[in-house]
Design a protein around this motif. Sequence first.
Motif, PDB file in Angstrom:
ATOM      1  N   HIS A 133       1.018   4.131  -3.084  1.00 20.17           N
ATOM      2  CA  HIS A 133       0.688   5.580  -2.505  1.00 20.17           C
ATOM      3  C   HIS A 133       1.770   6.324  -2.994  1.00 20.17           C
ATOM      4  O   HIS A 133       1.668   7.453  -3.511  1.00 20.17           O
ATOM      5  CB  HIS A 133       0.210   5.662  -0.934  1.00 20.17           C
ATOM      6  CG  HIS A 133       0.093   6.988  -0.465  1.00 20.17           C
ATOM      7  ND1 HIS A 133      -0.866   7.355  -0.987  1.00 20.17           N
ATOM      8  CD2 HIS A 133       0.543   7.878   0.178  1.00 20.17           C
ATOM      9  CE1 HIS A 133      -1.632   8.581  -0.406  1.00 20.17           C
ATOM     10  NE2 HIS A 133      -0.413   8.906   0.226  1.00 20.17           N
ATOM     11  N   SER A 173      -8.375   3.431   3.610  1.00 19.94           N
ATOM     12  CA  SER A 173      -7.005   3.677   2.653  1.00 19.94           C
ATOM     13  C   SER A 173      -6.078   4.146   3.595  1.00 19.94           C
ATOM     14  O   SER A 173      -6.105   4.706   4.722  1.00 19.94           O
ATOM     15  CB  SER A 173      -7.559   4.695   1.561  1.00 19.94           C
ATOM     16  OG  SER A 173      -7.963   5.834   2.016  1.00 19.94           O
ATOM     17  N   GLU A 180       0.749  -1.144  -0.122  1.00 16.76           N
ATOM     18  CA  GLU A 180      -0.019   0.202   0.085  1.00 16.76           C
ATOM     19  C   GLU A 180       0.687   1.430  -0.048  1.00 16.76           C
ATOM     20  O   GLU A 180       0.587   2.445  -0.719  1.00 16.76           O
ATOM     21  CB  GLU A 180      -0.889  -0.069   1.251  1.00 16.76           C
ATOM     22  CG  GLU A 180      -2.033  -1.216   1.436  1.00 16.76           C
ATOM     23  CD  GLU A 180      -3.027  -0.953   2.443  1.00 16.76           C
ATOM     24  OE1 GLU A 180      -4.065  -0.340   2.261  1.00 16.76           O
ATOM     25  OE2 GLU A 180      -2.471  -1.431   3.362  1.00 16.76           O
TER      26      GLU A 180
END
Length: 265
Positions: free
Chosen positions: A57, A87, A53
């Motif tokens: 990002h 998120s 993640e």
Amino acid sequence: MTIFDRPALRRATSFPAPSGLCLGCSRGLAFFVARRVPVALPYRRVPPHQLKEVQDHIKDLLDQKVIVESHNAYAAPIVIVRKKDGSVRLCVDYRRLNEKTVKDAYPLPRIQESFDALVGAQYFSTLDLASGYHQMAMHPDDRHKTAFLTPMGLFEYTRMPMGLTSAPATFQRHLLVYSKTFDEHVEHLDRLLGPIVETVLKLRLDKCQFLRREVTYLGHTFPRKVNESSGETTLTLTNSYRRLMKYRQSLDDREDVGHGDRGSG
């Protein structure tokens, strides 16, 4: 002509920020550090289950040109937090940098004064800028001071990151338009949306509200309901009670410190 046919509003809503790329950008932010000695902190480990993640990002920020690769002596560690929708929010621990930053004395608005200004308003609109901080450019001479460490290397911000000590005074993301009449409200919207369009800032239309007779702002609902028996608003009474309790807590804390000092002597 409806309100959505007004030139400023039509232009502002014709290019909302998409879910992926393309953020607006306002003028440069002058960000100064008092000392020339670089602030460098060690890298902090990212948990393996969050690594993918974080990589995604970082790639999104690179694609949006919010960050670029960096090569300098400044370095701050990142902190990963979860948003309400699950998120990832990438935060940078700028506490050491903030200690050496020349503070911006520009005052933030007092909440109670803001609420008082809404008395008598009948029409409300709220505007929310997409990734608001990232629509404010960093001054080129100060970008390297925002450098942060990740598993993928060292990066620095070209747009204003969250966490800088003077950032809130430089930019406020949420905008509230309030008016006593419909015609006045349309005029106020035109006056506000014009500069937003000219600076190519992007709004999140899914979080904007237009021409509401009642709106929730900063956790409060407006217009405020009046307590008919006392003539005072419930919000005013609540805020007064909150300030009184904070004052009481402050006195209690001082008393505890005094007892502690006497006991240690």
